[in-house]
Design a protein around this motif. Structure first.
Motif, PDB file in Angstrom:
ATOM      1  N   GLY A 128       5.682   2.744   8.387  1.00 48.27           N
ATOM      2  CA  GLY A 128       6.045   1.056   8.634  1.00 48.27           C
ATOM      3  C   GLY A 128       5.145   0.210   8.519  1.00 48.27           C
ATOM      4  N   VAL A 129       3.980   0.725   8.457  1.00 50.14           N
ATOM      5  CA  VAL A 129       2.804  -0.220   8.474  1.00 50.14           C
ATOM      6  C   VAL A 129       2.531  -0.322   6.891  1.00 50.14           C
ATOM      7  CG1 VAL A 129       0.155  -0.744   9.107  1.00 50.14           C
ATOM      8  CG2 VAL A 129       1.732   0.309  10.652  1.00 50.14           C
ATOM      9  N   ALA A 130       2.730  -1.320   6.197  1.00 47.32           N
ATOM     10  CA  ALA A 130       2.863  -1.831   4.800  1.00 47.32           C
ATOM     11  C   ALA A 130       1.358  -1.207   4.250  1.00 47.32           C
ATOM     12  CB  ALA A 130       3.282  -2.928   4.380  1.00 47.32           C
ATOM     13  N   LEU A 131       0.396  -1.874   4.737  1.00 47.00           N
ATOM     14  CA  LEU A 131      -1.062  -1.499   4.142  1.00 47.00           C
ATOM     15  C   LEU A 131      -1.365  -0.118   4.333  1.00 47.00           C
ATOM     16  CD1 LEU A 131      -3.145  -4.628   5.143  1.00 47.00           C
ATOM     17  CD2 LEU A 131      -1.925  -4.064   2.819  1.00 47.00           C
ATOM     18  N   TYR A 132      -1.090   0.650   5.382  1.00 49.92           N
ATOM     19  CA  TYR A 132      -1.323   1.844   5.428  1.00 49.92           C
ATOM     20  C   TYR A 132      -0.556   2.749   4.866  1.00 49.92           C
ATOM     21  CZ  TYR A 132      -1.589   6.683   7.553  1.00 49.92           C
ATOM     22  OH  TYR A 132      -1.783   7.774   7.856  1.00 49.92           O
ATOM     23  N   ASP A 133       0.767   2.404   4.546  1.00 51.97           N
ATOM     24  CA  ASP A 133       1.463   3.404   3.651  1.00 51.97           C
ATOM     25  C   ASP A 133       1.007   3.155   2.159  1.00 51.97           C
ATOM     26  OD1 ASP A 133       2.968   4.238   5.813  1.00 51.97           O
ATOM     27  OD2 ASP A 133       4.572   2.649   5.643  1.00 51.97           O
ATOM     28  N   GLN A 134       0.837   1.991   1.804  1.00 50.87           N
ATOM     29  CA  GLN A 134       0.422   1.901   0.547  1.00 50.87           C
ATOM     30  C   GLN A 134      -0.805   2.707  -0.036  1.00 50.87           C
ATOM     31  OE1 GLN A 134       2.164   0.066  -2.050  1.00 50.87           O
ATOM     32  NE2 GLN A 134       0.625   0.631  -3.613  1.00 50.87           N
ATOM     33  N   ALA A 135      -1.846   2.422   1.135  1.00 50.16           N
ATOM     34  CA  ALA A 135      -3.068   3.366   1.017  1.00 50.16           C
ATOM     35  C   ALA A 135      -2.835   4.780   0.690  1.00 50.16           C
ATOM     36  CB  ALA A 135      -4.155   3.053   1.917  1.00 50.16           C
ATOM     37  N   ARG A 136      -1.990   5.388   1.527  1.00 52.10           N
ATOM     38  CA  ARG A 136      -1.548   6.619   1.709  1.00 52.10           C
ATOM     39  C   ARG A 136      -0.898   7.197   0.260  1.00 52.10           C
ATOM     40  NH1 ARG A 136      -2.053  10.353   2.191  1.00 52.10           N
ATOM     41  NH2 ARG A 136      -0.552  11.542   3.568  1.00 52.10           N
ATOM     42  N   ALA A 137       0.099   6.233  -0.204  1.00 53.66           N
ATOM     43  CA  ALA A 137       0.687   6.372  -1.491  1.00 53.66           C
ATOM     44  C   ALA A 137      -0.327   6.395  -2.660  1.00 53.66           C
ATOM     45  CB  ALA A 137       1.651   5.501  -1.604  1.00 53.66           C
ATOM     46  N   THR A 138      -1.046   5.549  -2.610  1.00 51.46           N
ATOM     47  CA  THR A 138      -2.058   5.525  -3.737  1.00 51.46           C
ATOM     48  C   THR A 138      -3.135   6.808  -3.843  1.00 51.46           C
ATOM     49  OG1 THR A 138      -2.089   2.968  -3.644  1.00 51.46           O
ATOM     50  CG2 THR A 138      -3.963   4.093  -4.837  1.00 51.46           C
ATOM     51  N   GLU A 139      -3.323   7.291  -2.520  1.00 46.94           N
ATOM     52  CA  GLU A 139      -4.296   8.397  -2.440  1.00 46.94           C
ATOM     53  C   GLU A 139      -3.545   9.611  -3.370  1.00 46.94           C
ATOM     54  OE1 GLU A 139      -6.278  11.240   1.029  1.00 46.94           O
ATOM     55  OE2 GLU A 139      -4.984   9.576   1.582  1.00 46.94           O
ATOM     56  N   LEU A 140      -2.339   9.554  -3.025  1.00 44.64           N
ATOM     57  CA  LEU A 140      -1.587  10.682  -3.556  1.00 44.64           C
ATOM     58  C   LEU A 140      -1.473  10.422  -5.141  1.00 44.64           C
ATOM     59  CD1 LEU A 140       1.278  11.168  -1.080  1.00 44.64           C
ATOM     60  CD2 LEU A 140      -0.524  12.618  -1.475  1.00 44.64           C
ATOM     61  N   TRP A 141      -1.061   9.235  -5.665  1.00 51.65           N
ATOM     62  CA  TRP A 141      -1.084   9.065  -7.131  1.00 51.65           C
ATOM     63  C   TRP A 141      -2.239   9.482  -7.732  1.00 51.65           C
ATOM     64  CZ3 TRP A 141      -0.154   2.966  -6.483  1.00 51.65           C
ATOM     65  CH2 TRP A 141       1.208   2.919  -6.178  1.00 51.65           C
ATOM     66  N   VAL A 142      -3.636   8.896  -6.947  1.00 49.41           N
ATOM     67  CA  VAL A 142      -4.900   9.309  -7.597  1.00 49.41           C
ATOM     68  C   VAL A 142      -5.037  10.798  -7.717  1.00 49.41           C
ATOM     69  CG1 VAL A 142      -7.239   9.051  -7.474  1.00 49.41           C
ATOM     70  CG2 VAL A 142      -5.674   7.006  -6.907  1.00 49.41           C
ATOM     71  N   ALA A 143      -4.844  11.477  -6.626  1.00 50.97           N
ATOM     72  CA  ALA A 143      -4.823  13.062  -6.450  1.00 50.97           C
ATOM     73  C   ALA A 143      -4.035  13.727  -7.512  1.00 50.97           C
ATOM     74  CB  ALA A 143      -4.569  13.498  -5.009  1.00 50.97           C
ATOM     75  N   ALA A 144      -2.871  13.156  -7.743  1.00 50.23           N
ATOM     76  CA  ALA A 144      -1.893  13.948  -8.791  1.00 50.23           C
ATOM     77  C   ALA A 144      -2.696  13.611 -10.081  1.00 50.23           C
ATOM     78  CB  ALA A 144      -0.580  13.187  -8.837  1.00 50.23           C
ATOM     79  N   LEU A 145      -3.175  12.356 -10.339  1.00 52.29           N
ATOM     80  CA  LEU A 145      -3.775  12.349 -11.569  1.00 52.29           C
ATOM     81  C   LEU A 145      -5.033  12.938 -12.105  1.00 52.29           C
ATOM     82  CD1 LEU A 145      -4.204  10.312 -14.215  1.00 52.29           C
ATOM     83  CD2 LEU A 145      -5.525   8.952 -12.760  1.00 52.29           C
TER      84      LEU A 145
END
Length: 219
Positions: A128-145
Motif C-alpha cells: 500500500g506504500v506506492a514507492l516501496y511497492d514500485q521499488a519491489r516490483a522493479t527489483e523483480l523485473w530486473v531479476a527476471a531479466l
C-alpha cells in the motif's frame, strides 16, 4: 479479521469478472491464462519442442497454457514462492526467486542448450506504500531479466509483466538495450484500471550482458 470496504469491492469485481467466470467454466486455474493466450495468439511464442520457464507460476494458469500449446513436446519449468498444485508435464520448484540459492537451483535444473522462452508474471505482495511497492516490483523485473539474459538462447524470448510508474521508462530502455526487438502488449484480460502491461523482448543483442551489467552497476 472483518473484511474492509475495499476488499468487499474487490471480491465483487472478482466474482463478476467475465474472465474469472470463463476460467472456471473452461478449467483454467487463473484468469491470467487468457492474457498469455491472447499474447501467444498474436506473437506465436509457444511451439512444440520448446523449453519454457514460468517465473511466478502459482496457481499455474500460464503453465497450463504453455502445456497445451507445446502439445506434449518440450519442457516446462515453473517456480513460485507459494505452493502449486501438481500439473502433469510441468516441473515445479517452490522457492523465492530472489534467493540466490533458489535461483542457482533453478539454473542447475535447466536443460542444455539454453531455453527458448522465459515468462515472468512475478509481482510483489502489495504493502500500500506506492514507492516501496514500485521499488519491489522493479527489483523483480530486473531479476527476471537478469535470469533471462543468462538462460535463453541467442534467439530466445522474454515476456515480463511490468507496471507503469517511476521506474517504467528506465526499464523499457534497459529492455531495448538487451533485446533486438521490444513490443508492448495489453491483453483484454488485463483490467482497464490496472497499470500492468507486458513487455516482450525477442533475440538477445550481442552486448546484452554488458548492457545489463552497466545498468546494475549504476543502481
Amino acid at each position: 479479521m472483518k473484511p474492509t470496504r475495499t476488499s468487499k469491492a474487490w471480491m465483487r469485481e472478482h466474482v463478476n469478472d467475465p474472465f474469472v467466470k470463463k476460467a472456471k467454466l473452461e478449467g483454467y486455474r487463473s484468469r491470467a491464462s487468457y492474457k498469455l493466450m491472447e499474447i501467444d495468439d498474436r506473437d506465436k511464442l509457444l511451439m512444440p519442442g520448446m523449453t519454457v520457464v514460468d517465473l511466478g507460476a502459482t496457481p499455474g494458469g500460464w503453465s497450463q497454457v504453455a502445456k497445451e500449446r507445446l502439445k506434449g513436446k518440450g519442457r516446462i519449468i515453473a517456480i513460485d514462492i507459494l505452493p502449486m498444485d501438481p500439473l502433469v508435464g510441468v516441473d515445479f520448484l517452490q522457492g523465492d526467486f530472489n534467493d540466490p540459492v533458489i535461483r542457482q537451483k533453478l539454473m542447475d535444473s535447466l536443460p542444455q542448450p539454453k531455453v527458448d522462452l522465459v515468462l515472468s508474471d512475478l509481482a510483489p505482495n502489495i504493502s500500500g506504500v506506492a514507492l516501496y511497492d514500485q521499488a519491489r516490483a522493479t527489483e523483480l523485473w530486473v531479476a527476471a531479466l537478469e535470469f533471462a539474459v543468462q538462460s535463453v538462447k541467442p534467439n530466445g524470448q522474454f515476456l515480463v509483466k511490468v507496471f507503469h510508474g517511476i521506474d517504467f521508462e528506465d526499464f523499457v530502455r534497459l529492455m531495448r538495450a538487451v533485446f533486438v526487438t521490444l513490443q508492448t502488449r495489453k491483453p483484454a484480460a488485463s483490467r482497464d484500471r490496472s497499470t500492468e502491461v507486458y513487455l516482450l523482448g525477442k533475440t538477445l543483442r550481442e552486448n546484452a550482458q554488458s548492457a545489463l551489467d552497466r545498468y546494475l552497476g549504476a543502481e
